[in-house]
Design an enzyme around this catalytic site. Structure first.
Site, mmCIF file in Angstrom:
data_model
loop_
_atom_site.group_PDB
_atom_site.id
_atom_site.type_symbol
_atom_site.label_atom_id
_atom_site.label_comp_id
_atom_site.label_asym_id
_atom_site.label_seq_id
_atom_site.Cartn_x
_atom_site.Cartn_y
_atom_site.Cartn_z
ATOM 1 N N LYS A 129 41.921 30.591 48.194
ATOM 2 C CA LYS A 129 41.338 31.914 47.979
ATOM 3 C C LYS A 129 40.737 32.448 49.279
ATOM 4 O O LYS A 129 40.953 33.602 49.649
ATOM 5 C CB LYS A 129 40.245 31.843 46.905
ATOM 6 C CG LYS A 129 40.777 31.756 45.500
ATOM 7 C CD LYS A 129 39.639 31.652 44.477
ATOM 8 C CE LYS A 129 40.206 31.382 43.093
ATOM 9 N NZ LYS A 129 39.188 31.031 42.102
ATOM 10 N N GLN A 177 33.400 29.676 40.669
ATOM 11 C CA GLN A 177 34.512 28.760 40.419
ATOM 12 C C GLN A 177 34.185 27.848 39.241
ATOM 13 O O GLN A 177 33.147 27.184 39.226
ATOM 14 C CB GLN A 177 34.778 27.929 41.694
ATOM 15 C CG GLN A 177 35.980 27.020 41.610
ATOM 16 C CD GLN A 177 37.295 27.802 41.478
ATOM 17 O OE1 GLN A 177 37.497 28.806 42.153
ATOM 18 N NE2 GLN A 177 38.155 27.364 40.580
ATOM 19 N N ASP A 233 36.790 38.380 38.327
ATOM 20 C CA ASP A 233 37.521 37.435 37.475
ATOM 21 C C ASP A 233 37.714 37.996 36.059
ATOM 22 O O ASP A 233 38.516 37.468 35.288
ATOM 23 C CB ASP A 233 36.728 36.115 37.373
ATOM 24 C CG ASP A 233 37.468 34.960 38.039
ATOM 25 O OD1 ASP A 233 38.630 35.157 38.443
ATOM 26 O OD2 ASP A 233 36.884 33.868 38.151
#
Lengths: 305, 305
Positions: free
Chosen positions: B55, B99, B122
């Site tokens: 990422k 995460q 997200d």
């Protein structure tokens, strides 16, 4: 020829309201709390009139306080939200319901999201919608899907109705294939989440679906919530399917009057379905009973949550 | 024998990242804004290590600022939420990603819901989940389902791949029957909402589903997201189905090493599926590309939303 069981939602709802009335009486005696449900009506939609009248009547019958706010259709969104906030702060009000539809100049989502999620007994507030969408226990589940699920669970909890190939220890609806006809935010979409949580396989069909009858043919459970009179035919069904008819449509009757019918062609399902809800007297009465159940839960939460 | 098109997600993602890089450069020149993505990692899960590294690398490659916060696994939920709030207030940060998985003593839902919904790239924040669940446009859609949908729309937008009985003027996926295997909050459940919005008929199957292969046999689109290596077989498919394989499973290889495979038995689908995504190189690269797309959108929103 299968003998089709008529699922008596009216009797089930009556029993549920009886239990709610007993619990309300207990809550009053033991904790000094009378559950209160506030219904806000904006404008004078005649369909809402009948519906709100029934809610008020049944709320009082189970011993709850009923608060009715009738507001003019010219009210602004901000004025309406201010009323909702007043009810949020009112300790005698445990459940708040804004009767839909609202006038066009008001954004329903914004008004509903102003309701304290702990008082959102309709289950349409963003916090409760999201809770259901991620499989958590929301504070409240929308009343009509909740009523449908209660009728289904009650039916399949009876060992005689339990499919023969069911794995012991699984939830009563586990592994059954349900088809939901209609994808509204009020019925179809929350129903997806509720049935997934019960471990059903779920298919959602709607106006753009091709060959809907072939899909219905495979389903163990059919939930019809499209708002079109009698479009689901008995010949579409798998033998032994359980049919939940959410539709309430008023159509012309041969005698020149009108009558209420569901989304399912009831007569044609007899002898094919294992069980079916009639219209009226099926899902309809469950909706208000579930609203009262949610209001009782909200009031109890002020004590124990 | 159908010739099966291999859907090249790697190439598609590369092209998308190229477009994002151009838009980022334009945003810098014209508005003086450099999009910034903050990734929070708690503890030292080795799978997260690789993923976060990718990422960060790709964020920098498209010209965005990458902020990486590595926090000890002993951090408390409240301390973690305080870090999130700092990032919410930081004007150089446009997207925030926590995460997963988090250590067991931390409630992931609570942390994710602390993220400003306008920075929740997200798409897992309650506000964005609820937006998707009621068919509104949420600020952000979860990246993996978003990537799957992009590949599907790209495929069906090609007139050669367009079903012959399609009604003109409908959306490219309208009326197609999609089956989703797996009901996770990260892929399966948001995928339901996205496909319903595209007017697909949708079936969701999962570990409790009976006769899954018979259900797959009827689907025009198969989305496999169960995390079990190669369980979907070519013989399950309808001829001409389009298969999107979300699984990434590491298994033992005959040469004694390991290899990555999807949830679909790829080889067995060739000649039956009309199109299929490979693993690796299918859905995988789309996830990060969609994360960057969401971050760009978040940064643009500070100017125009």
């Amino acid at each position: 020829m299968t003998e089709t069981k008529i699922i008596d939602g009216k009797a089930f709802a009556e029993k549920l309201r009886g239990e709610i009335a007993r619990k309300v009486a207990k809550l009053k005696t033991e904790k000094g709390i009378t559950p209160g449900l506030a219904v806000i009506r904006v404008g004078d939609d005649p369909a809402s009139e009948v519906y709100v009248r029934n809610k008020v009547k049944q709320t009082k019958e189970v011993g709850m306080n009923s608060f009715e706010l009738r507001l003019p259709k010219e009210i602004t969104e901000e004025e309406l939200r201010a009323k909702v906030r007043e009810l949020n702060d009112d300790k005698t009000v445990h459940g708040i319901l804004v009767q839909l539809p609202l006038p066009e100049h008001i954004d329903g989502f914004i008004v509903i999201d102003t309701i304290d999620p702990h008082k959102d007994v309709d289950g349409f507030n963003i916090i409760n919608v999201a809770g259901l969408a991620v499989g958590e226990d929301p504070y409240f589940i929308p009343c009509t899907p909740m009523g449908c699920l209660m009728l289904l669970k009650n039916y399949f909890q009876n060992p005689n109705n339990y499919p023969k190939d069911k794995v012991p220890g699984q939830k009563p609806l586990a592994g059954l294939h349900a088809i939901i006809l209609g994808r509204s935010n009020i019925v179809g979409k929350p129903m997806i989440q509720l049935l997934l949580k019960e471990d059903c396989t779920v298919t959602i069909a709607h106006s753009k679906t091709a060959n809907v009858s072939l899909l219905v043919k495979q389903a163990d459970i059919v939930i019809a919530a499209v708002g079109r009179p009698e479009i689901v035919k008995g010949e579409w069904l798998k033998k032994g399917a359980v049919v939940i008819d959410v539709g309430i449509n008023r159509i012309a009757s041969p005698d020149g009057k009108t009558k209420l019918v569901g989304d399912v062609d009831f007569q044609s399902c007899l002898g094919i379905a294992a069980a079916i809800t009639p219209v009226p007297g099926g899902v309809g009465p469950m909706t208000i009973a579930c609203l009262l159940e949610n209001t009782l839960r909200a009031a109890k939460c002020t004590v124990v949550c």
